[in-house]
Scaffold this motif. Structure first.
Motif, mmCIF file in Angstrom:
data_model
loop_
_atom_site.group_PDB
_atom_site.id
_atom_site.type_symbol
_atom_site.label_atom_id
_atom_site.label_comp_id
_atom_site.label_asym_id
_atom_site.label_seq_id
_atom_site.Cartn_x
_atom_site.Cartn_y
_atom_site.Cartn_z
ATOM 1 N N LYS A 1 0.689 -1.371 0.219
ATOM 2 C CA LYS A 1 -0.024 -0.083 0.067
ATOM 3 C C LYS A 1 0.717 1.360 -0.133
ATOM 4 N N ILE A 2 2.145 1.427 0.549
ATOM 5 C CA ILE A 2 3.031 2.454 0.457
ATOM 6 C C ILE A 2 3.244 2.934 -0.891
ATOM 7 N N ASP A 3 3.492 1.753 -1.746
ATOM 8 C CA ASP A 3 4.145 1.859 -3.014
ATOM 9 C C ASP A 3 2.735 2.127 -3.924
ATOM 10 N N PHE A 4 1.609 1.746 -3.859
ATOM 11 C CA PHE A 4 0.598 1.630 -4.765
ATOM 12 C C PHE A 4 -0.489 2.605 -4.238
ATOM 13 N N LEU A 5 -0.404 2.971 -2.887
ATOM 14 C CA LEU A 5 -1.664 3.874 -2.431
ATOM 15 C C LEU A 5 -1.190 5.088 -2.032
ATOM 16 N N TYR A 6 -0.380 4.953 -0.965
ATOM 17 C CA TYR A 6 0.406 6.113 -0.471
ATOM 18 C C TYR A 6 1.095 7.031 -1.302
ATOM 19 N N PHE A 7 2.041 6.357 -1.873
ATOM 20 C CA PHE A 7 3.052 7.262 -2.634
ATOM 21 C C PHE A 7 2.333 7.929 -3.827
ATOM 22 N N PRO A 8 1.315 7.187 -4.552
ATOM 23 C CA PRO A 8 0.709 7.928 -5.502
ATOM 24 C C PRO A 8 -0.165 9.113 -5.169
ATOM 25 N N THR A 9 -0.679 9.019 -3.896
ATOM 26 C CA THR A 9 -1.596 9.739 -3.344
ATOM 27 C C THR A 9 -0.765 11.002 -2.930
ATOM 28 N N GLN A 10 0.239 10.801 -2.643
ATOM 29 C CA GLN A 10 1.129 11.994 -2.315
ATOM 30 C C GLN A 10 1.681 12.650 -3.270
ATOM 31 N N ILE A 11 2.197 11.968 -4.337
ATOM 32 C CA ILE A 11 2.497 12.338 -5.796
ATOM 33 C C ILE A 11 1.607 13.326 -6.269
ATOM 34 N N ALA A 12 0.132 12.772 -6.248
ATOM 35 C CA ALA A 12 -0.928 13.589 -6.892
ATOM 36 C C ALA A 12 -1.079 14.901 -6.078
ATOM 37 N N CYS A 13 -0.876 14.861 -4.589
ATOM 38 C CA CYS A 13 -1.162 16.052 -3.884
ATOM 39 C C CYS A 13 -0.075 16.952 -4.282
ATOM 40 N N ALA A 14 1.020 16.368 -4.542
ATOM 41 C CA ALA A 14 2.244 17.519 -4.568
ATOM 42 C C ALA A 14 2.145 18.041 -6.162
ATOM 43 N N VAL A 15 1.703 17.319 -6.957
ATOM 44 C CA VAL A 15 1.450 17.845 -8.367
ATOM 45 C C VAL A 15 0.375 18.898 -8.504
ATOM 46 N N LEU A 16 -0.762 18.612 -7.602
ATOM 47 C CA LEU A 16 -1.882 19.628 -7.639
ATOM 48 C C LEU A 16 -1.329 20.807 -6.740
ATOM 49 N N ALA A 17 -0.538 20.541 -5.676
ATOM 50 C CA ALA A 17 -0.037 21.794 -4.964
ATOM 51 C C ALA A 17 0.792 22.550 -5.886
ATOM 52 N N SER A 18 1.769 21.986 -6.649
ATOM 53 C CA SER A 18 2.579 22.420 -7.649
ATOM 54 C C SER A 18 1.969 23.412 -8.571
ATOM 55 N N VAL A 19 1.000 22.905 -9.201
ATOM 56 C CA VAL A 19 0.355 23.267 -10.422
ATOM 57 C C VAL A 19 -0.525 24.810 -9.888
ATOM 58 N N LYS A 20 -0.895 24.487 -8.572
ATOM 59 C CA LYS A 20 -1.941 25.591 -8.075
ATOM 60 C C LYS A 20 -1.106 26.805 -7.882
ATOM 61 N N GLN A 21 0.106 26.694 -7.534
ATOM 62 C CA GLN A 21 0.977 27.790 -7.068
ATOM 63 C C GLN A 21 1.706 28.006 -8.299
ATOM 64 N N LYS A 22 2.059 27.579 -9.570
ATOM 65 C CA LYS A 22 2.666 27.831 -10.646
ATOM 66 C C LYS A 22 1.965 28.618 -11.810
ATOM 67 N N PHE A 23 0.638 27.949 -11.928
ATOM 68 C CA PHE A 23 -0.048 28.320 -13.346
ATOM 69 C C PHE A 23 -1.542 28.852 -12.858
ATOM 70 N N PRO A 24 -1.431 30.233 -13.442
ATOM 71 C CA PRO A 24 -2.867 30.802 -13.072
ATOM 72 C C PRO A 24 -3.953 30.145 -13.645
ATOM 73 N N SER A 25 -3.661 29.432 -14.950
ATOM 74 C CA SER A 25 -4.731 28.682 -15.538
ATOM 75 C C SER A 25 -4.998 27.664 -14.352
ATOM 76 N N ALA A 26 -4.632 27.422 -13.492
ATOM 77 C CA ALA A 26 -5.017 26.263 -12.645
ATOM 78 C C ALA A 26 -6.617 26.669 -12.098
ATOM 79 N N SER A 27 -6.674 27.922 -12.156
ATOM 80 C CA SER A 27 -8.102 28.294 -11.707
ATOM 81 C C SER A 27 -9.222 27.771 -12.583
ATOM 82 N N LYS A 28 -8.905 27.014 -13.688
ATOM 83 C CA LYS A 28 -9.640 26.637 -14.478
ATOM 84 C C LYS A 28 -10.552 25.149 -13.976
ATOM 85 N N LEU A 29 -9.555 24.532 -12.921
ATOM 86 C CA LEU A 29 -9.754 23.259 -12.420
ATOM 87 C C LEU A 29 -10.848 23.594 -11.383
#
Length: 206
Positions: free
Chosen positions: A80-108
Motif C-alpha cells: 500500500k505504501i508503493d501503490f496507494l500512499y506514494f501515488p496519493t502523495q505524488i498527486a497532492c504534490a502535483v496539484l499543489a505545484s500546479v496551483k502555485q505555478k500556473f494561473p490557469s489552474a483556476s480552470k480546475l
C-alpha cells in the motif's frame, strides 16, 4: 517511462504495471519541480488536463490508488505504501505545484477540495512507511512533498490541512533529533545522513 497525461489505474494486479504508473506520475512531479515542463510535447494545457483527470478519479476517501477497487482487499500493508500512499502523495504534490505555478489552474473545479482530501489521506498513517523500509519510505514521502512545494503551500496557509502541517512540524523535530543522535544508518545498511539533511533543508521554513 513516459510522462503521464491522464491518470488511470492498472488493469490487473501486476506489480510491475502499478510501479510504472506510479513512476510515470513521479516524472510529472519531477518535471514540474525542475522546470522541465511545460514544453512543446507536454504543454501547460496538458498539465492542467492531467490535474483534471486526477481530480475526477480521486477515490471517495481522498486517495489515488493505482490498483483497481476489486484488488484493494488483497494488497498488503507494505505494498500500500508503493501503490496507494506514494501515488496519493505524488498527486497532492502535483496539484499543489500546479496551483502555485500556473494561473490557469483556476480552470480546475474542485482543485482545493481534492487537494485537502488528498493531504488528509496522505498523513492518515503519519507519513510513516512500513517494516524495515519505513525510514527510507518516510524520507521519500517528504521528498515528494518538498518537490511539489506542499511545504510552501501549507506555510502560506496552515488552515489548508492542519493535520499535515502539524505532522510536518513534528517530523522536522524528529529528524533534527535523529541527526543529533547520529541515528542515520538504515537497518539494511548505508548512512542516510545526507538525505536527512536534504529533507531538513526542505522543511527549514515550516
Amino acid at each position: 517511462m513516459v510522462l503521464m497525461k491522464k491518470f488511470f489505474k492498472s488493469k490487473d494486479d501486476d506489480y510491475e504495471n502499478m510501479s510504472v504508473i506510479t513512476g510515470s506520475m513521479r516524472l510529472v512531479l519531477k518535471g514540474l519541480h525542475k522546470g522541465m515542463i511545460p514544453h512543446d510535447n507536454y504543454t501547460e494545457e496538458q498539465i492542467i488536463d492531467f490535474c483534471r483527470s486526477l481530480i475526477e478519479n480521486q477515490a471517495p476517501d481522498g486517495s489515488w490508488p493505482v490498483y483497481k477497487d476489486e484488488y484493494a482487499g488483497s494488497i498488503s500493508e507494505e505494498d500500500k505504501i508503493d501503490f496507494l500512499y506514494f501515488p496519493t502523495q505524488i498527486a497532492c504534490a502535483v496539484l499543489a505545484s500546479v496551483k502555485q505555478k500556473f494561473p490557469s489552474a483556476s480552470k480546475l473545479g474542485n482543485l482545493d477540495e481534492a487537494l485537502v482530501a488528498g493531504l488528509k489521506f496522505s498523513v492518515s498513517r503519519n507519513l510513516e512507511g512500513f517494516g524495515f523500509n519505513s525510514p527510507f519510505q518516510k524520507l521519500e514521502s517528504l521528498h515528494i512533498f518538498i518537490e511539489g512545494s506542499v511545504v510552501e503551500l501549507l506555510n502560506s496557509d496552515p488552515r489548508i490541512c492542519p493535520p499535515c502541517y502539524n505532522r510536518l512540524i513534528e517530523i522536522k523535530e524528529e529528524l533534527l533529533e535523529t541527526i543529533k543522535k547520529g541515528e542515520t544508518v538504515m537497518e539494511y545498511g548505508g548512512d542516510y545522513r545526507e538525505q536527512y539533511e536534504q529533507v531538513l533543508k526542505g522543511l527549514e521554513n515550516i
